[in-house]
Write an enzyme that holds these catalytic residues in place. Structure first.
Site, short mmCIF file in Angstrom:
data_model
loop_
_atom_site.label_atom_id
_atom_site.label_comp_id
_atom_site.label_asym_id
_atom_site.label_seq_id
_atom_site.Cartn_x
_atom_site.Cartn_y
_atom_site.Cartn_z
N TYR A 262 0.84 -1.20 0.00
CA TYR A 262 0.00 0.00 0.00
C TYR A 262 0.88 1.25 0.00
O TYR A 262 0.65 2.19 -0.77
CB TYR A 262 -0.93 0.00 1.22
CG TYR A 262 -1.63 1.31 1.43
CD1 TYR A 262 -2.77 1.63 0.71
CD2 TYR A 262 -1.14 2.25 2.33
CE1 TYR A 262 -3.42 2.84 0.88
CE2 TYR A 262 -1.77 3.47 2.50
CZ TYR A 262 -2.90 3.77 1.78
OH TYR A 262 -3.52 4.97 1.94
N ASP A 297 -7.49 -3.92 -0.97
CA ASP A 297 -8.72 -3.29 -1.47
C ASP A 297 -8.42 -2.05 -2.30
O ASP A 297 -9.17 -1.71 -3.22
CB ASP A 297 -9.63 -2.92 -0.30
CG ASP A 297 -8.93 -2.04 0.73
OD1 ASP A 297 -9.14 -0.82 0.70
OD2 ASP A 297 -8.17 -2.57 1.55
N LYS A 369 -10.56 -8.59 6.31
CA LYS A 369 -11.17 -7.27 6.40
C LYS A 369 -11.81 -6.93 5.06
O LYS A 369 -11.13 -6.75 4.05
CB LYS A 369 -10.14 -6.21 6.76
CG LYS A 369 -10.75 -4.82 6.92
CD LYS A 369 -9.68 -3.78 7.13
CE LYS A 369 -10.31 -2.39 7.18
NZ LYS A 369 -9.30 -1.34 7.18
#
Length: 522
Positions: A262, A297, A369
């Site tokens: 990320y 995500d 998650k």
């Protein structure tokens, strides 16, 4: 693994894991050879280095700056030597450093004395963290808490820690199980951790140890009032991954967003720097019983969720491997994924459900998650509520562990308290009405969902094979993840990496490796 509803091939899953191990190997080799300014600042914090000077420069940063090119030997012996030479406590030494003391100018005592003092400081740190772990477990047991599936996760983001407290306590009373304090915009790019309570963040609140302490106290008070242990989340991604991880361990945070990929892709953190930092941060999180949340995500904000679903699954496999290499067990791996397909796609719900079920089956012990729809939220609150309802349905029916609640006002404004209330109410309604749905259904053999899952798994293996051929560093540079390219020697923080000397000394790192039974290359 229990029988697969998607009829996934266990041999292919095993192959994906073996490829991930091969992909991580050269990265791990680099990690073991190097330290960083953040790792050494973290070690200083473990010994009690804290506070700031008159210019607001944190003491750990001042010490690391003093050490300079000798960072390759580790910061530990310099700080402990100063404690012994000056005959001071950590707090007293911090004040001396704040007033201008350069600890690198002091003559060294016999190294055996440094080792003895190091053992004492390691034990002091370990006892504090172990006490936090025991306290958490005691609270969960006291309230006879069952691990709800999934845990409801809500965000606060005012920029002012004291306003965050009000909103967090309200959210907990509305039904949230987890409170995440969003970090101020750009903090991941700061190569230092701000000090003290803060009231002027942008899009979120600064992650500081004092802010952690304030929020932890507030959530404990509310938890005791309503009879539930409320989990606290913050962010240890970016240039200070291990530093913020250790602050979280000391202040009893329960989850931390922690993912080098990320930081590389979406914050332009240098890949070499952040992979080295990530391992130590995850060792600390594991020791403290903190669940990590990874950021797969986010790939779907820049890539199409149908076409590039395999990149999310591949990253989950790689993240799992890096976590294991850091001593992090599966029960603490909150691997991320998201409900982000275009709602106009025919049978998009079935494709989303196949993706979520596949993650659940491949990583059965991980508290996955699951992120709500954001990319295609338009400001139409009625359609937004319907999308969030479908998202909640999939989360429960595929046994996700952590459910970040969707807001019907996404794409309009930062949620009001009533928006969060509606998010909780929607989730509770769905979760209750399909409580045992997962146990009561089977998936059609060779139907849309089984076929979709097999296709994504095959694409994932092909993608991992391609990464393995070129290596992960080159794969990131060549735009293979999230359609974002980052050069190996570009980004922020590379100058903060130092190759370890033969006599590099970090007893805290060694202690955690031993405690977590980390076997290199296993």
């Amino acid at each position: 693994m229990t029988k697969s509803k998607l009829n996934l091939d266990t041999n292919k899953i095993a192959k994906a894991r073996e490829l991930s191990k091969q992909i991580s190997a050269p990265v791990q080799e680099y990690i073991e050879k190097n330290t960083t300014v953040a790792i050494e600042r973290t070690t200083l914090r473990m010994m009690g280095a804290d506070g700031v000077d008159s210019n607001g420069v944190p003491i750990p940063n001042k010490v690391v700056d003093q050490i300079g090119d000798n960072l390759c030997y580790g910061a530990t012996k310099y700080y402990i030597n100063a404690l012994l030479k000056k005959g001071l406590s950590s707090d007293e030494l911090n004040k001396e450093i704040s007033n201008g003391l350069n600890i690198t100018k002091l003559d060294f005592v016999d190294f055996s004395f440094i080792e003895d003092k190091a053992q004492e400081l390691v034990e002091n740190f370990a006892s504090k963290v172990k006490a936090n772990v025991a306290f958490r477990e005691e609270k969960v047991h006291k309230y006879k808490e069952k691990e709800n599936s999934p845990l409801l996760y809500l965000i606060v983001a005012t920029g002012n820690i004291y306003e965050d407290v009000k909103q967090a306590q309200a959210a907990a009373k509305q039904g949230a199980d987890i409170i995440a304090v969003i970090r101020t915009t750009g903090q991941s790019l700061l190569d230092f951790v701000p000090y003290g309570p803060t009231t002027e963040g942008f899009g979120g609140t600064y992650a500081t140890q004092e802010n952690f302490k304030i929020m932890r106290k507030a959530l404990d008070e509310t938890g005791d009032e309503i009879g539930k242990y409320i989990r606290l989340v913050n962010y240890c991604s970016g240039l200070c991954m291990p530093e913020i991880a250790v602050m979280g361990a000391l202040e009893r945070l329960d989850m931390m967003l922690n993912d080098s990929m990320y930081g590389i892709l979406f914050r332009d953190i240098n890949m070499y720097r952040t992979f080295v930092d990530q391992k130590f941060s995850r060792m600390i999180n594991s020791f403290a019983g903190i669940v990590i949340n990874s950021g797969e995500d986010n790939y779907l904000t820049t890539s199409d969720a149908v076409e590039k679903a395999y990149t999310v699954t591949a990253s989950q496999f790689i993240n799992e491997r890096f976590a294991y290499e850091s001593g992090l067990p599966a029960k603490l791996m909150g691997l991320g994924h998201a409900f982000e397909m275009n709602p106009d796609i025919k049978n998009g719900f079935l494709l989303e459900m196949a993706q979520a079920q596949m993650a659940s089956e491949i990583f059965p012990e991980a508290p996955l998650k699951y992120m709500p729809p954001t990319k295609y939220m338009t400001g139409d609150i009625f359609k937004g509520l319907a999308m969030n309802t479908l998202f909640n349905f999939i989360a429960k029916s595929t046994n996700q562990g952590i459910l970040l609640l969707g807001m019907l006002t996404e794409a309009i404004h930062t949620p009001f308290m009533q928006d969060r209330f509606l998010g909780v109410a929607n989730a509770k309604y769905v979760l209750n009405n399909i409580a045992d749905f997962s146990d009561d259904i089977e998936y059609k053999k060779d139907g849309i969902m089984q076929t979709r899952a097999k296709v994504v798994l095959d694409e994932t293996i092909e993608f991992l094979e391609e990464i393995n051929k070129t290596n992960l560093f080159n794969a990131i540079e060549s735009k293979m993840f999230a359609e974002v390219s980052r050069p190996k020697n570009g980004g922020k923080g590379l100058e903060g990496v130092a190759e370890k000397a033969a006599d590099y000394y970090n007893p805290f790192y060694t202690y955690l490796e031993n405690e977590l039974n980390i076997v290199k290359g296993n």
